[in-house]
Every structure is written in C-alpha cells, then in structure tokens.
Design a protein around this motif. Structure first.
Motif, PDB file in Angstrom:
ATOM      1  N   ARG A 880      31.096  50.919  32.453  1.00 44.76           N
ATOM      2  CA  ARG A 880      31.836  51.529  34.352  1.00 44.76           C
ATOM      3  C   ARG A 880      30.495  52.549  34.500  1.00 44.76           C
ATOM      4  O   ARG A 880      30.312  52.767  35.965  1.00 44.76           O
ATOM      5  CB  ARG A 880      32.845  52.170  33.647  1.00 44.76           C
ATOM      6  CG  ARG A 880      34.079  51.289  33.143  1.00 44.76           C
ATOM      7  CD  ARG A 880      35.687  52.331  33.457  1.00 44.76           C
ATOM      8  NE  ARG A 880      37.397  51.644  32.998  1.00 44.76           N
ATOM      9  CZ  ARG A 880      37.805  52.108  32.612  1.00 44.76           C
ATOM     10  NH1 ARG A 880      38.725  53.382  32.655  1.00 44.76           N
ATOM     11  NH2 ARG A 880      38.828  50.803  32.565  1.00 44.76           N
ATOM     12  N   GLU A 881      30.403  53.545  33.424  1.00 46.62           N
ATOM     13  CA  GLU A 881      29.225  54.866  34.253  1.00 46.62           C
ATOM     14  C   GLU A 881      28.322  54.115  34.558  1.00 46.62           C
ATOM     15  O   GLU A 881      27.238  54.319  35.322  1.00 46.62           O
ATOM     16  CB  GLU A 881      28.535  56.033  33.185  1.00 46.62           C
ATOM     17  CG  GLU A 881      29.880  55.896  32.937  1.00 46.62           C
ATOM     18  CD  GLU A 881      30.646  57.217  34.149  1.00 46.62           C
ATOM     19  OE1 GLU A 881      30.114  57.632  34.513  1.00 46.62           O
ATOM     20  OE2 GLU A 881      31.819  58.122  33.650  1.00 46.62           O
ATOM     21  N   HIS A 884      28.590  51.724  37.410  1.00 45.26           N
ATOM     22  CA  HIS A 884      28.906  53.066  38.892  1.00 45.26           C
ATOM     23  C   HIS A 884      27.105  53.942  39.085  1.00 45.26           C
ATOM     24  O   HIS A 884      27.554  53.531  40.379  1.00 45.26           O
ATOM     25  CB  HIS A 884      29.573  54.507  38.696  1.00 45.26           C
ATOM     26  CG  HIS A 884      29.649  55.791  39.657  1.00 45.26           C
ATOM     27  ND1 HIS A 884      28.734  56.558  39.341  1.00 45.26           N
ATOM     28  CD2 HIS A 884      29.798  55.394  40.596  1.00 45.26           C
ATOM     29  CE1 HIS A 884      29.268  57.346  40.751  1.00 45.26           C
ATOM     30  NE2 HIS A 884      29.443  56.130  41.214  1.00 45.26           N
ATOM     31  N   ARG A 916      33.556  54.212  41.833  1.00 47.34           N
ATOM     32  CA  ARG A 916      33.741  55.752  41.593  1.00 47.34           C
ATOM     33  C   ARG A 916      35.558  55.881  41.955  1.00 47.34           C
ATOM     34  O   ARG A 916      35.362  56.894  40.456  1.00 47.34           O
ATOM     35  CB  ARG A 916      34.117  56.237  43.996  1.00 47.34           C
ATOM     36  CG  ARG A 916      32.758  56.297  44.097  1.00 47.34           C
ATOM     37  CD  ARG A 916      32.229  56.718  45.288  1.00 47.34           C
ATOM     38  NE  ARG A 916      30.610  56.343  45.987  1.00 47.34           N
ATOM     39  CZ  ARG A 916      31.099  56.809  47.111  1.00 47.34           C
ATOM     40  NH1 ARG A 916      31.561  57.683  47.983  1.00 47.34           N
ATOM     41  NH2 ARG A 916      29.352  57.029  47.135  1.00 47.34           N
ATOM     42  N   ASN A 917      35.847  55.174  42.268  1.00 53.11           N
ATOM     43  CA  ASN A 917      38.007  54.750  41.203  1.00 53.11           C
ATOM     44  C   ASN A 917      37.737  55.095  39.732  1.00 53.11           C
ATOM     45  O   ASN A 917      38.244  56.016  39.265  1.00 53.11           O
ATOM     46  CB  ASN A 917      38.624  54.137  42.115  1.00 53.11           C
ATOM     47  CG  ASN A 917      39.960  54.505  42.769  1.00 53.11           C
ATOM     48  OD1 ASN A 917      40.679  55.268  41.450  1.00 53.11           O
ATOM     49  ND2 ASN A 917      40.485  54.077  43.594  1.00 53.11           N
ATOM     50  N   VAL A 919      35.404  55.948  37.164  1.00 55.12           N
ATOM     51  CA  VAL A 919      34.644  56.736  37.041  1.00 55.12           C
ATOM     52  C   VAL A 919      35.772  58.099  37.037  1.00 55.12           C
ATOM     53  O   VAL A 919      35.154  59.780  36.470  1.00 55.12           O
ATOM     54  CB  VAL A 919      33.402  56.977  37.341  1.00 55.12           C
ATOM     55  CG1 VAL A 919      32.987  56.167  36.307  1.00 55.12           C
ATOM     56  CG2 VAL A 919      33.082  57.342  38.496  1.00 55.12           C
ATOM     57  N   GLY A 920      36.789  58.408  38.600  1.00 56.85           N
ATOM     58  CA  GLY A 920      37.691  59.625  38.403  1.00 56.85           C
ATOM     59  C   GLY A 920      37.181  59.871  39.661  1.00 56.85           C
ATOM     60  O   GLY A 920      38.029  61.087  40.414  1.00 56.85           O
ATOM     61  N   ASP A 921      35.866  59.781  40.478  1.00 59.24           N
ATOM     62  CA  ASP A 921      35.977  59.593  41.529  1.00 59.24           C
ATOM     63  C   ASP A 921      36.559  59.822  43.093  1.00 59.24           C
ATOM     64  O   ASP A 921      36.493  58.601  43.829  1.00 59.24           O
ATOM     65  CB  ASP A 921      34.055  59.870  42.657  1.00 59.24           C
ATOM     66  CG  ASP A 921      33.940  60.608  43.238  1.00 59.24           C
ATOM     67  OD1 ASP A 921      34.450  61.608  43.897  1.00 59.24           O
ATOM     68  OD2 ASP A 921      33.195  60.381  44.173  1.00 59.24           O
ATOM     69  N   THR A 922      38.376  60.712  43.210  1.00 61.48           N
ATOM     70  CA  THR A 922      39.377  59.716  43.981  1.00 61.48           C
ATOM     71  C   THR A 922      38.848  59.483  45.114  1.00 61.48           C
ATOM     72  O   THR A 922      38.566  59.087  46.470  1.00 61.48           O
ATOM     73  CB  THR A 922      40.287  60.128  43.716  1.00 61.48           C
ATOM     74  OG1 THR A 922      40.077  61.556  43.626  1.00 61.48           O
ATOM     75  CG2 THR A 922      40.647  59.310  42.086  1.00 61.48           C
ATOM     76  N   ASP A 957      43.045  53.255  47.178  1.00 58.25           N
ATOM     77  CA  ASP A 957      42.715  54.732  47.168  1.00 58.25           C
ATOM     78  C   ASP A 957      43.110  55.521  47.323  1.00 58.25           C
ATOM     79  O   ASP A 957      43.585  57.111  47.183  1.00 58.25           O
ATOM     80  CB  ASP A 957      41.146  54.871  48.235  1.00 58.25           C
ATOM     81  CG  ASP A 957      40.113  53.906  46.902  1.00 58.25           C
ATOM     82  OD1 ASP A 957      40.072  53.891  46.183  1.00 58.25           O
ATOM     83  OD2 ASP A 957      39.192  53.211  47.901  1.00 58.25           O
ATOM     84  N   GLY A 960      45.645  56.672  45.337  1.00 59.47           N
ATOM     85  CA  GLY A 960      45.510  57.229  44.233  1.00 59.47           C
ATOM     86  C   GLY A 960      45.672  59.159  44.361  1.00 59.47           C
ATOM     87  O   GLY A 960      45.028  60.039  43.511  1.00 59.47           O
TER      88      GLY A 960
END
Length: 1007
Positions: A880-881, A884, A916-917, A919-922, A957, A960
């Motif tokens: 994922r990283e 991303h 982004r979603n 990797v936690g950047d909602t 999103d 989220g």
C-alpha cells in the motif's frame, strides 16, 4: 542350402501367427507399410527390415545375413532395391544364384516396378502388384505367402484405419514436385523426420528441415511426400518464400477440400486454416512449406490441427516458432558416390569419389555437375584440374560456407550454356536483377517491345527462343518453373515464374560483364515500374506490391532517375505503411533518403514527398523525436519556398501535428490541426479525401485533450463523409468507424460502441487481414467495449480471450515496443489485475512503464498513466505505501502534463483518493474526492462513467469521515444516475451498490 537356418515357423497355408520379415528399400516404405498392415490384419507377425547396402560389404554377405531374419523373407522388388550400393546387375545375379536359389522357399517377393531388374531375380518368383486395385493386390500378396484370403482378420487390428494402398494417390495431392528417381540415401534422416512428426502432440506436428543452400532440403521434402504420402488424405505443397505467394497457394486448397467460400483468397485462406485445424473433412494432412527462409513473415499463418507441417528453410530460427528442427547436411561420401554414379553411369566408383571430394559432397553441385559431365568428353581428372584454378582462378567466394570449387564449377557450366544456347545466359543474367527465388518473368514479357534493348528484344519476343533458353537452363537444374509439374518439353507460359537459387543468383551476377549490367538492370527497373498497381491504399492490390517489394533492392531502383521508378518506390513505402510492414518500410525509406539526396539534391521536390512517407513509418513505430525534426525541417523549407497554402506544405504540417501528439504537445497539435483543416477546406472543399484526413487528425487531437463530446461529433462527420466519398469498406472508412466506436466507449455509450465495433471487426478481418494493425486495433476496442458492457460475449470472443490474442499477435507482428503493442499490453495488464492473474499483470505493467520511460520524454502523460495503473497492482498485492507514493507521483505528473480537468488527471485522482484512504489519510482522500467530483462534472457532465465513479468514491470518503448523512445523499444520487445511465444490472452499478470502491484504468490512445 548348406548351413541355412530353417524358417522359424512353418509356411504352410493357413497356419496361425506366421512370421514374415519384409525387406524393402527406403524408397518403397509405403509399400512395406501397406503390406505389413494387410498381413497383420490376417494374424501374421510382421518384422519390417529396411534394406541397407553399404558398398564396402560384399553383396553375397549381405544376402547371407538376410537368411538369419525371422520367418519367411518377403522382398519388395523394385529398381530401387537393386540399385542401392549401387550394385550392378551382374553382382546381383551372382549373389541371388548363390544364396537364394538353393532354398527358394525361404524367400518370397512382390514386384512394385515395371522397370528391368536382374535376371536372376526370377528365383524370387515375384508377384506383380502394380496396375491393379488394392483388393486384387492383397489377394495376390496373400496367395504368394500361402495365406488363404478367407483367413479371418484380427478384429482389433481391423477396426483401425490402415495405410492407403500405395498405388492410390491421396484424395488431395497438390503441386508436389515430381519424384526424383535419382534421389539417394538420407535413410537415417527419413527415419528421424518420420518419428518426430508421428510422435508430435496434436497441433504440434511442425518439422523444419534446415541447412545451407544446396544441401537438398526441397528434394528431401519432396521425397518424404512421395514416400509417406499414402499415410495422408491431403498432401499440399506451398512455395513459402514470400508471404503473398504462401497465402495464395494455401488458399488454393479451399476448393480441393470442398470448402464453400467466395473468390477472395483471404476468405479462402481463413476457411482452409479452419478446416485443417478442425481436421474436417480430412484429419490426415501434410502441408509442405518450401523455401520459408523468413519465419517472421509466415509463421503466424501456419495451420494447426491433427496434421503435419514440413518447412524447408535456411533459417534455424524456426525453432523459436514451435517447430522441431532437423538439419539437412551435405551427403555422406558413400551417398555422394551412389548419387553421382546414377547421374553419371560412365564414371567409376573411384572417379565418383574424386568428383564428390572436389564438389564438397554438396547435393546441388553434384546434381548440376554430374549430369552434363556424363555427356561430356571431359575426364574427371581434367575437370578436377579445372576446379583447381585452371579456368577462373580469380572467382570471388560467395561465402565462407562454400568451397572455391563451387564458383569454378559454375563458370564451367556457364561457358557450356554460352556455347549451346547463348540466350539462356542473357536470360539468367537478367534474372539476377530480381531477388533470388521466384522470378516473375511475366513482368518482362509484358513490357512494350520498343522499350527493350536489341540484345534482349529477340529473346523476350520470340516464344521459341524463349522456351529454348529456359529449357536449356532447366536441363542443367539452373532454374525451375514455379509450376512444379511442368516437363522439359512443355512450353513456358508468360505467366510463369522461374525459380533461381540464391547461390546461382550470386555467382551469375558476379560473372556478368559490366557492359551488360546497365542495360539489363534498366529493363528490370522499368518492368517493375510498369507492374506498379498504382493504388497503395487499395487492399486488393496489396499482393501486387508484396510481389514487387523484394525485387527493389536487387534492381537497385534507388539509383534510377526515371520518374516512374521513383513513383514505384514511393507507392511501395505507402503500401508498407498501410499494410503494417513498418520495419521493412523504414529500412527502405532510410536508404531512399540517403540515395535520393545524393542523386537529386537535398531540396528536390521528391525529397519532401519521400520524407512524408518515411516519417509516417517512423511515427508508426513511435520514434516521435526523430520524426518531429524531419517534419519541422520539411515544413519550414516548404513554407519558405512555396508559401503556407502549398499542398505539400500542408501535408508536411499534418505530419508535424502527428509528431506533436506523439510528444504529448497536445495544445500545439490541436492548433496546428485546426489550421491545416481550415486550409484544406479553403483549397479543396469539404469532401476531398485530404480534407477528411485533416479532419480525422483534428479528432485525434481533441480526443487526446479529453474533449470527448467534440471528438465524437468530429469523428462522426469524418466517418459519414468517408463512407460516402470512398466506400463503406475502404480502409479509411473502416478506420473512422474504429475511432467513432472508441469515442462512444469513452463517453460510456458501451452498447452503441460494441454494436458498431463488432461489425467493424468482421469487416477489417475481411478487408485488411487478421493481423493488420488496424484489425488488431479494432479487436482491442471490441474487447474493451465488451469488458465495459459486462455482458456475455460469443465463445472465443470474450474480453479476456480477445485481449490475450491481440497482445500475442501485436508482439509478433509489430514488436514488443510498438505503440500499439504497448496499448494492448496495458489493456491486458489491467484485465489480468482484475481477473486473478496478478503476476502477469505486474510483469506486464513493469515492462510498460520501463518501455515508456525509455521511448518517451520525461513528464509524458503515458508514463504517468502507466504508473497509476501500476499503483493499483501494488495495492492489490498489499504494497500500500509503495502504491500510495507511486499514485501521488502519477497524479502530480499527469496534472503537470495535461491539466487538472483532463479525464486522465481525474482518473489518477480517483485512484489516489483510494490509496490515501488505505494508508489512513481519510481527510486528504475526501478533499481530493470532493475536488474531483466538481471538476469531473464540469469537464464530463454528471452522468459520465468517470464522474459517477468519483461520486461513489466521494460517498465512501464521507463515510470515512463519519458524515453518514451526506454520504448517503451523495451515494443515492450517484446510484440513481448509474441506474439511469448504465442500468441496474450493469457490473459498475452492482459493484457500487455493494460499496466496492471504484477505480480507473489508464488507457493510452493512438496519436
């Protein structure tokens, strides 16, 4: 007889499991197979034993060893049986009297010849099997072996299909060369070839006979066809030196197979390949492709199925095309000696050995030398003295593969031809200005009389002299007719082609006096120019161009100042562009540009025309930086010299527009496309084909800018005008249908696009051929239409199957780095990612990125788009990283390249928000989604599939961010529009209802 072993089993009539050893010459293997099958069906145990007669073993000892064989020995009597060795009739008579006569019951014989055999063969009491049907032959065979015709056949054996009666031809027998009654040896090679084909898996029975020129590959293949022909229902011989000839001759098999097709040979070819593949109406077939030295030209047309294919070629690269290889080498010395003694009976064994040594055991030379040496008063010692340099010590070697004796031998033969029929040497020399292989002599015969030099006028206009010259060449195997069945006393039709071997071609060409060269080459150049079909865009005329192109090099046409010859070169380049022969066209274009600049000057009008055709070919291969430089030079020169409204200037400017599109300078390309179209309309009107070509180019520029609605209208107008002006099935009209169907698909009108594209694919296959780049492009778009439509396709034409097929053929026909191939690879990678083959998807994706990075300038949108696709693969495999980082890079590069409102940028943003979603950047995901929705609605409208995808993603999103109320509202509105636009059962709609986050696949477009 004293010391002889008694039969293993009694030979009395009717006794079960009698053993019979069948003794036969390899030449008569078909008879041995048939006889063995007939006996096995009667319960007889059969032991086949091929007759080998090494010259260094006394014949009496060989026959004595034969008495050790099991059971009765059944000899198949033929002239071949007695000639092996070779042995004289006197030797045979002595051996037969000594070994067979004392115990004749141990031997039996059948005769399959009407030729004279040794007198003592009468002791074998052979029963004749010739000139009768299979039933009578079997009755006589059984009677000779004291087997009752009423003996019950073995049930299991009788249920199988046995060999055909050798005197009966296969149901279909096509243009196989007549059997060479002087053929010698090669028995181990026949055994290996037979084993390789018989043991091959169904669909894999392809065997290539390869070796140096002159070793007898064609002769071997012909003998194989005659020797094993009774095991097949169809035996068909095809000249495979040129793709067009191969296609035509294979297509001629259609009526022989009883296939109902039209007259168009492309249709016949497809029907033949399909019939052979299915094994209907015949599953036992043998196809022989003679002279296939360029496998890349024809291997894609090789039939598959239950039958066998034999290829003769100098090129061992056939191993890369699923063919087994069998090398044909020069004769072993004993076979050389045996062959020479049959070809030249006056020579002793020692003299034949001397001659074989001097000629390097090369079958071609043995054949062409021994025959006339037999009729000459020249002794072998005198001839060998000539070979050692007495006649032509300055001959240049053709290649390191052949001894000096080869060229010298040819000098001797040419001198003999000059003394007998001097016109035959003129004809031979004239032929060397065509490509070696099949020489289309009809082109010479069709020339006006007043255009021929005096030296050749008599030869080409006097049928008697013409036939005399050709027959003299045929007598000494210098040439042969394409009509394999022609005999020496048959007249030569003006429509025939002569076959001239490559080595002969080279030697005769070097031997030619300089005084003849100028006249002869000029005649050939004018003959080729007169044969120019004149319309390179007319697909039905392409076979004519395909026949001409190989001869351009040998006629050295690029040094001609004749305007007709130069026009031929330009037309051939245009043909090569439209037919997809890009690499060969580029080579010709490069040579032409160098030669004509020297011949005509760097600014001659014809240079600019040549530059246009040359850059078209380069552009088709994706070499945009080079073409942009060449096109810009032409544009600037022509504008300065002739003004902006000059037609040649406009054509060069149109080419420059294509270069700018390839380099992703889309705004510049659009501006130039609009200007060129306006100029053409002013000069030529709306309905001229050049105006419509410019309008087509405008559509390409608009599509690359993402202005799909404008593109659709432009392409629709072009398509309708081309249909009306040209005809519905003109290549350009068919091309317009493809672009229009692409526009429909890019706008989400999948059903309309699929309907049009399906019809178009059928017509492109018919008109352009199955592997033409335009056909591949059409099939690719059809696959994508069906993929996006999500409905069941006809079996064999499902999206995945079609994408795989198109990519495989694209790589084979165009190469792995061709722009179209990379487009096909992109589609295949995306499909594989979504349908389980993630390893293939990743491998393809990495290769695509690497190739685009190598071929295109930094910052090109195709590089960014292919990275966006790769990021989705990384997401799927858990990286994922990495995914991303890559998709964010792709988004930034795409925005820089085409702007933030371009559909490609919006697609990258859709994918980036998903990563982004993950990797936690909602918050970042929601912000990007919200922005993408606004820009997509502005650019594409609320109901475009990409806009709908951004709306569904935005709803995800919002969830989220725990803004469920707004998320529900956005989602319901998007689902409602999906239902209305694509339908409630469409895969996108179903997926959205299941709350599967949408993604976007980058799709490179043609430029």
């Amino acid at each position: 007889m004293s010391g002889a072993r008694k039969p293993v089993e009694t030979a009395e009539r009717g006794t079960a499991r009698q053993t019979v050893t069948i003794h036969f010459a390899g030449f008569n293997r078909a008879w041995a197979a048939w006889i063995g099958d007939r006996l096995e069906r009667r319960g007889v145990r059969v032991v086949p034993l091929r007759w080998d007669s090494p010259a260094d073993v006394p014949l009496v000892d060989l026959l004595r060893d034969l008495t050790l064989a099991e059971g009765r020995v059944l000899i198949i009597v033929s002239e071949w049986y007695f000639q092996l060795g070779p042995r004289t009739h006197e030797e045979w008579n002595a051996a037969l009297r000594e070994i067979v006569a004392p115990d004749p019951s141990r031997f039996a014989a059948v005769s399959v010849t009407t030729a004279a055999v040794p007198a003592a063969a009468a002791v074998l009491a052979p029963v004749a099997l010739t000139n009768m049907g299979a039933e009578e032959a079997e009755r006589r065979l059984l009677d000779r072996l004291d087997l009752s015709p009423d003996t019950p056949a073995d049930g299991a054996a009788d249920s199988r299909r046995g060999p055909r009666f050798p005197a009966a031809m296969p149901d279909v027998w096509g243009v196989v060369p007549r059997r060479n009654t002087r053929f010698t040896g090669r028995e181990p090679l026949f055994n290996e070839a037979y084993h390789l084909l018989q043991s091959a898996e169904p669909g894999a029975g392809v065997l290539t006979l390869h070796g140096m020129s002159g070793v007898g590959k064609t002769q071997f293949a012909a003998e194989y066809a005659h020797r094993f022909g009774s095991e097949y229902d169809v035996v068909w011989w095809v000249n495979a030196e040129k793709r067009v000839t191969y296609r035509r001759q294979l297509a001629e098999l259609a009526p022989k197979l009883g296939l109902r097709t039209g007259q168009e040979y492309g249709e016949r070819l497809r029907a033949v390949r399909d019939a052979l593949r299915r094994g209907e109406p015949y599953s036992r077939w043998l196809l022989i492709l003679d002279g296939a030295d360029e496998p890349e030209q024809i291997w894609d047309l090789l039939p598959t199925g239950p039958g066998h294919v034999i290829v003769t070629s100098r090129n061992p690269e056939w191993s890369e095309h699923n063919s087994k290889l069998l090398e044909v080498r020069v004769y072993p010395r004993d076979e050389s000696v045996a062959f020479i003694r049959r070809r030249a009976p006056r020579l002793s064994e020692a003299e034949a050995d001397q001659l074989a040594e001097a000629l390097g055991d090369l079958p071609l030379l043995l054949d062409q030398t021994a025959g006339w040496l037999n009729d000459s008063d020249l002794s072998v010692d005198e001839y060998i003295a000539l070979l050692e340099g007495g006649i032509d010590s300055d001959v240049v070697k053709v290649s390191a593969d052949f001894p000096l004796a080869f060229q010298t031998a040819w000098s001797i033969l040419l001198n003999k031809l000059r003394e007998t029929v001097p016109e035959s040497v003129d004809l031979l020399r004239l032929c060397t200005f065509f490509a070696p292989g099949f020489i289309p002599v009809r082109l010479l015969k069709e020339m006006p009389v007043d255009e021929l030099p005096e030296q050749l006028a008599g030869l080409l206009n006097d049928p008697l002299l013409w036939n005399k010259a050709i027959n003299q060449l045929r007598t000494y195997s210098v040439v042969r007719l394409e009509s394999h069945e022609a005999s020496l006393d048959e007249p030569v039709s003006a429509g025939e082609s002569l076959y001239l071997h490559r080595m002969v071609h080279q030697i005769v060409h070097k031997d030619m006096p300089d005084a003849d060269r100028g006249e002869f080459i000029d005649v050939v150049r004018r003959a080729l120019a007169a044969a120019d079909p004149g319309r390179p865009t007319e697909t039905r005329l392409w076979p004519g161009y395909a026949e001409i192109v190989p001869h351009l090099k040998y006629a050295d046409v690029l040094k001609s100042k004749d305007a007709k010859v130069q026009r031929l070169v330009l037309n051939c380049l245009r043909y090569m562009y439209f037919s997809g022969e890009y690499r060969a066209g580029i080579k010709l274009g490069e040579r032409a540009l160098t030669a004509w600049r020297r011949l005509l000057g760097p600014t001659h009008a014809r240079i600019w025309e040549l530059t246009y055709h040359y850059t078209n070919l380069l552009r088709a291969m994706g070499d945009y930086a080079r073409t942009e430089s060449l096109s810009r030079d032409a544009v600037e020169h022509l504008r300065e010299e002739r003004g902006p409204q000059d037609l040649d200037h406009l054509r060069a400017a149109a080419g420059l527009g294509g270069d700018l599109r390839g380099l992703a300078r889309y705004d510049e390309a659009l501006e130039l496309s609009q200007w060129v179209l306006a100029a053409y309309r002013e000069l030529l009107g709306d309905q001229d084909s050049r105006t419509l070509n410019a309008q087509n180019n405008l559509g390409v520029s608009l599509r690359l800018l993402g202005r799909y609605e404008e593109t659709l209208e432009t392409d629709r107008s072009t398509m309708e005008a081309r249909r009306q002006l040209l005809r519905a099935r003109h290549p350009w009209a068919l091309s317009s249908e493809i672009t229009y169907a692409i526009d429909l698909r890019l706008l989400g009108r999948y059903a309309d696009a699929e309907s049009l594209q399906a019809k178009n694919v059928r017509e492109n296959r018919l008109v352009m051929g199955p592997d033409n780049p335009q056909t591949l492009k059409a099939e690719y778009n059809l696959a994508l239409c069906r993929y996006r439509l999500g409905e069941r396709a006809p079996r064999g034409e499902e999206p995945g199957t079609m994408l795989s097929s198109v990519l495989e053929r694209g790589e084979r026909v165009l190469g792995e780095t061709h722009p179209l191939t990379l487009i096909f690879a992109t589609g295949q990678s995306c499909y594989a990612r979504e349908h389980g083959d993630i390893d293939q998807a990743r491998e393809l994706s990495e290769a695509i990125v690497a190739r685009y990075e190598m071929m295109l300038p930094a910052g090109h949108p195709f590089i960014a788009g292919s990275r966006a696709n790769q990021a989705l693969i990384l997401r799927n495999v858990g990286e994922r990283e990495h995914g991303h980082v890559l998709v964010e890079q792709a988004l930034a590069e795409m925005t820089q390249a085409v702007g933030e409102n371009h559909p490609w940028t919006l697609g990258c943003a859709l994918n980036a928000s998903a990563l982004r979603n993950l990797v936690g950047d909602t918050e970042g995901a929601a912000e990007l989604s919200r922005d993408s929705v606004a820009r997509a609605i502005e650019s594409l409208g609320r109901t475009h599939p990409l806009t709908l995808s951004t709306r569904i993603a935005y709803a995800a999103d919002l969830r989220g961010l725990r803004d469920r109320r707004q998320a529900e509202k956005v989602e319901q509105e998007a689902l409602s529009d999906l239902d209305a636009t694509l339908g409630s059962k469409h895969t996108h709609t179903v997926s959205a209802r299941s709350r599967n986050r949408p993604y976007w696949d980058f799709e490179p477009q043609t430029t």
